[in-house]
Design a protein around this motif. Structure first.
Motif, PDB file in Angstrom:
ATOM      1  N   VAL A 188       0.867  -1.186   0.000  1.00 49.22           N
ATOM      2  CA  VAL A 188       0.000   0.000   0.000  1.00 49.22           C
ATOM      3  C   VAL A 188       0.901   1.232   0.000  1.00 49.22           C
ATOM      4  CG1 VAL A 188      -1.917  -1.144   1.186  1.00 49.22           C
ATOM      5  CG2 VAL A 188      -0.177   0.048   2.524  1.00 49.22           C
ATOM      6  N   ASP A 189       0.291   2.385  -0.331  1.00 53.61           N
ATOM      7  CA  ASP A 189       1.071   3.620  -0.455  1.00 53.61           C
ATOM      8  C   ASP A 189       0.896   4.571   0.720  1.00 53.61           C
ATOM      9  OD1 ASP A 189       2.073   3.113  -3.196  1.00 53.61           O
ATOM     10  OD2 ASP A 189      -0.070   3.210  -3.694  1.00 53.61           O
ATOM     11  N   ALA A 190      -0.175   4.402   1.479  1.00 58.63           N
ATOM     12  CA  ALA A 190      -0.431   5.307   2.596  1.00 58.63           C
ATOM     13  C   ALA A 190      -1.384   4.651   3.582  1.00 58.63           C
ATOM     14  CB  ALA A 190      -1.020   6.624   2.095  1.00 58.63           C
ATOM     15  N   LEU A 191      -1.317   5.108   4.808  1.00 55.78           N
ATOM     16  CA  LEU A 191      -2.208   4.676   5.882  1.00 55.78           C
ATOM     17  C   LEU A 191      -2.867   5.927   6.447  1.00 55.78           C
ATOM     18  CD1 LEU A 191      -3.275   3.012   8.348  1.00 55.78           C
ATOM     19  CD2 LEU A 191      -0.971   3.162   9.312  1.00 55.78           C
ATOM     20  N   THR A 192      -4.164   5.877   6.697  1.00 56.21           N
ATOM     21  CA  THR A 192      -4.847   7.055   7.232  1.00 56.21           C
ATOM     22  C   THR A 192      -5.585   6.764   8.525  1.00 56.21           C
ATOM     23  OG1 THR A 192      -6.323   8.910   6.704  1.00 56.21           O
ATOM     24  CG2 THR A 192      -7.002   6.734   5.909  1.00 56.21           C
ATOM     25  N   THR A 193      -5.445   7.675   9.484  1.00 52.01           N
ATOM     26  CA  THR A 193      -6.232   7.769  10.718  1.00 52.01           C
ATOM     27  C   THR A 193      -5.781   9.075  11.382  1.00 52.01           C
ATOM     28  OG1 THR A 193      -6.994   6.625  12.722  1.00 52.01           O
ATOM     29  CG2 THR A 193      -4.657   6.413  12.178  1.00 52.01           C
ATOM     30  N   ASP A 194      -6.063   9.247  12.675  1.00 52.44           N
ATOM     31  CA  ASP A 194      -5.640  10.471  13.361  1.00 52.44           C
ATOM     32  C   ASP A 194      -4.122  10.575  13.379  1.00 52.44           C
ATOM     33  OD1 ASP A 194      -8.321  10.669  13.825  1.00 52.44           O
ATOM     34  OD2 ASP A 194      -8.206  10.398  15.992  1.00 52.44           O
ATOM     35  N   ASP A 195      -3.606  11.816  13.223  1.00 52.80           N
ATOM     36  CA  ASP A 195      -2.153  11.998  13.193  1.00 52.80           C
ATOM     37  C   ASP A 195      -1.481  11.586  14.498  1.00 52.80           C
ATOM     38  OD1 ASP A 195      -3.118  14.153  14.699  1.00 52.80           O
ATOM     39  OD2 ASP A 195      -2.269  15.706  13.391  1.00 52.80           O
ATOM     40  N   SER A 196      -2.180  11.732  15.624  1.00 54.50           N
ATOM     41  CA  SER A 196      -1.602  11.332  16.905  1.00 54.50           C
ATOM     42  C   SER A 196      -1.367   9.820  16.950  1.00 54.50           C
ATOM     43  CB  SER A 196      -2.511  11.755  18.057  1.00 54.50           C
ATOM     44  OG  SER A 196      -3.814  11.219  17.881  1.00 54.50           O
ATOM     45  N   ILE A 197      -2.311   9.063  16.407  1.00 51.00           N
ATOM     46  CA  ILE A 197      -2.172   7.602  16.369  1.00 51.00           C
ATOM     47  C   ILE A 197      -1.056   7.205  15.409  1.00 51.00           C
ATOM     48  CG2 ILE A 197      -3.346   5.443  15.795  1.00 51.00           C
ATOM     49  CD1 ILE A 197      -5.980   6.821  16.611  1.00 51.00           C
ATOM     50  N   LEU A 198      -1.029   7.857  14.245  1.00 50.82           N
ATOM     51  CA  LEU A 198       0.032   7.584  13.270  1.00 50.82           C
ATOM     52  C   LEU A 198       1.404   7.901  13.851  1.00 50.82           C
ATOM     53  CD1 LEU A 198      -1.650   9.044  10.050  1.00 50.82           C
ATOM     54  CD2 LEU A 198      -1.452   6.637  10.701  1.00 50.82           C
ATOM     55  N   ALA A 199       1.495   9.023  14.568  1.00 51.01           N
ATOM     56  CA  ALA A 199       2.766   9.411  15.181  1.00 51.01           C
ATOM     57  C   ALA A 199       3.210   8.384  16.210  1.00 51.01           C
ATOM     58  CB  ALA A 199       2.643  10.786  15.833  1.00 51.01           C
ATOM     59  N   GLY A 200       2.247   7.827  16.946  1.00 53.36           N
ATOM     60  CA  GLY A 200       2.580   6.805  17.930  1.00 53.36           C
ATOM     61  C   GLY A 200       3.201   5.579  17.297  1.00 53.36           C
ATOM     62  N   TYR A 201       2.653   5.157  16.169  1.00 57.93           N
ATOM     63  CA  TYR A 201       3.225   4.009  15.455  1.00 57.93           C
ATOM     64  C   TYR A 201       4.602   4.355  14.882  1.00 57.93           C
ATOM     65  CZ  TYR A 201      -0.921   1.051  15.647  1.00 57.93           C
ATOM     66  OH  TYR A 201      -1.953   0.247  16.087  1.00 57.93           O
ATOM     67  N   ALA A 202       4.706   5.529  14.249  1.00 61.74           N
ATOM     68  CA  ALA A 202       5.980   5.921  13.639  1.00 61.74           C
ATOM     69  C   ALA A 202       7.081   6.099  14.672  1.00 61.74           C
ATOM     70  CB  ALA A 202       5.793   7.211  12.843  1.00 61.74           C
ATOM     71  N   PHE A 254       4.543  15.242  28.188  1.00 61.47           N
ATOM     72  CA  PHE A 254       3.874  14.023  27.728  1.00 61.47           C
ATOM     73  C   PHE A 254       3.883  13.933  26.196  1.00 61.47           C
ATOM     74  CE2 PHE A 254       0.980  14.327  31.732  1.00 61.47           C
ATOM     75  CZ  PHE A 254       2.024  13.862  32.525  1.00 61.47           C
ATOM     76  N   VAL A 255       3.670  15.061  25.524  1.00 66.45           N
ATOM     77  CA  VAL A 255       3.694  15.081  24.060  1.00 66.45           C
ATOM     78  C   VAL A 255       5.069  14.674  23.551  1.00 66.45           C
ATOM     79  CG1 VAL A 255       3.625  16.571  22.034  1.00 66.45           C
ATOM     80  CG2 VAL A 255       1.827  16.737  23.740  1.00 66.45           C
ATOM     81  N   LYS A 256       6.100  15.276  24.116  1.00 63.66           N
ATOM     82  CA  LYS A 256       7.471  15.005  23.675  1.00 63.66           C
ATOM     83  C   LYS A 256       7.855  13.550  23.917  1.00 63.66           C
ATOM     84  CE  LYS A 256      12.226  16.698  24.109  1.00 63.66           C
ATOM     85  NZ  LYS A 256      13.116  17.672  24.795  1.00 63.66           N
ATOM     86  N   ALA A 257       7.465  13.018  25.063  1.00 63.40           N
ATOM     87  CA  ALA A 257       7.842  11.650  25.425  1.00 63.40           C
ATOM     88  C   ALA A 257       7.187  10.616  24.514  1.00 63.40           C
ATOM     89  CB  ALA A 257       7.463  11.374  26.875  1.00 63.40           C
ATOM     90  N   ASN A 258       5.941  10.869  24.116  1.00 67.74           N
ATOM     91  CA  ASN A 258       5.190   9.854  23.379  1.00 67.74           C
ATOM     92  C   ASN A 258       5.214  10.019  21.865  1.00 67.74           C
ATOM     93  OD1 ASN A 258       3.814   8.162  25.547  1.00 67.74           O
ATOM     94  ND2 ASN A 258       3.283  10.221  26.214  1.00 67.74           N
ATOM     95  N   PHE A 259       5.372  11.265  21.388  1.00 66.39           N
ATOM     96  CA  PHE A 259       5.312  11.518  19.943  1.00 66.39           C
ATOM     97  C   PHE A 259       6.607  12.074  19.362  1.00 66.39           C
ATOM     98  CE2 PHE A 259       0.809  12.583  21.350  1.00 66.39           C
ATOM     99  CZ  PHE A 259       0.315  11.321  21.058  1.00 66.39           C
ATOM    100  N   GLY A 260       7.538  12.474  20.222  1.00 68.34           N
ATOM    101  CA  GLY A 260       8.759  13.148  19.776  1.00 68.34           C
ATOM    102  C   GLY A 260       9.535  12.428  18.687  1.00 68.34           C
ATOM    103  N   PRO A 261       9.782  11.123  18.819  1.00 63.79           N
ATOM    104  CA  PRO A 261      10.581  10.416  17.804  1.00 63.79           C
ATOM    105  C   PRO A 261       9.967  10.427  16.407  1.00 63.79           C
ATOM    106  CG  PRO A 261      10.463   9.135  19.835  1.00 63.79           C
ATOM    107  CD  PRO A 261       9.494  10.262  19.982  1.00 63.79           C
TER     108      PRO A 261
END
Length: 276
Positions: A188-202, A254-261
């Protein structure tokens, strides 16, 4: 006869004492005095709410909920975490199975007909996750010639199909982790859902450097804390805790710790709107 009356009085007093102790030993309203609290979260969303193989709970929503519980008088050890799948959230609240829910829970009118919210505490947007070297997807319309992955029943995928890129080749998978595998393998070429959830996976260690967010704001998703309808006292207390969380720097931490990477470009902490 007098001795019997005295014994009976002592026995009655003992029963009353035990009854009062039993009633007050597991308070779910105030943590002062050894009470417990049950909170609903997601168990399967890295960066948001995740139960790890060793039985720990991590994520932005977990940090927020722990902070709020602390302000309500509960220590981390007083918390029982309960899985709150999207389809079950209103039922868990109305049945009293949880005191409140913090589980990527977007505030909307349909849900507010059944439960009340405190917050919001995060403004997310529907976005796309793409491979790190992907250059041909810069806007939603670019998906018309691409394979788009989402989870079966996802409103995010429906939003793309109905409004943004009706010619996209929509691939419905059973879970986001399967979409990530497909994205990595170029199925697939892209995955879509909320950016916060996507950031968590990435941001997961095994995914760092492989993916990036497209940075598109395809919808506004205000995450709130769900609670029983009509509980204005709890709503007020949670809102007060959320305000303190923002002002003392905990929210940014909390934002930096969970989504920063994932280099997640988060919106500022939103203003509290759910007050009645």
């Amino acid at each position: 006869m007098k001795l019997r009356k005295t014994s009976a009085a002592i026995a009655t007093g003992l029963v009353l004492t035990l009854a009062l102790t039993a009633c007050g030993g597991d308070s779910d309203d105030s943590g002062k005095g050894g009470g417990k609290i049950t909170i609903g979260i997601k168990f399967d969303q890295p960066g948001i709410g995740l139960k790890t193989p060793d039985g720990k709970y991590t994520g932005f929503d977990v940090d927020v909920a722990t902070y709020v519980a602390k302000e309500l008088g509960f220590e981390p050890g007083d918390i029982t975490w309960k899985q709150a799948p999207s389809a079950d959230r209103e039922t868990l609240i109305s049945n009293g199975d949880v005191k409140f829910i913090a589980a990527s829970y977007s505030i909307n009118d349909k849900r507010k007909a059944k439960v009340d919210f405190a917050g919001p505490y995060l403004l997310a947007h529907q976005d796309l996750l793409i491979r790190a070297d992907e250059k041909s997807i810069t806007k939603a319309e670019d998906l018309n010639s691409k394979k788009l992955c989402s989870v079966t029943g996802s409103t995010s995928a429906q939003n793309v199909s109905d409004k943004l890129a009706p010619k996209a080749d929509l691939q419905n998978y059973g879970g986001y982790s399967e979409c990530l595998t497909g994205l990595e393998n170029k199925a697939v070429d892209a995955l879509t859902t909320d950016d916060s959830i996507l950031a968590g996976y990435a941001a997961q260690k095994e995914h760092q450097g492989k993916f990036k967010l497209a940075g598109l704001k395809l919808s506004d998703e205000n995450y709130g804390i769900g609670l029983k309808k009509g509980d204005k006292d709890l709503q007020s207390k949670i809102n007060k805790a959320l305000e303190k969380m923002k002002s003392d720097g905990s929210w940014d931490k909390f934002v930096k710790a969970n989504f920063g990477p994932a280099n997640y470009k988060n919106e500022p902490a939103p203003a509290i709107t759910e007050t009645s």
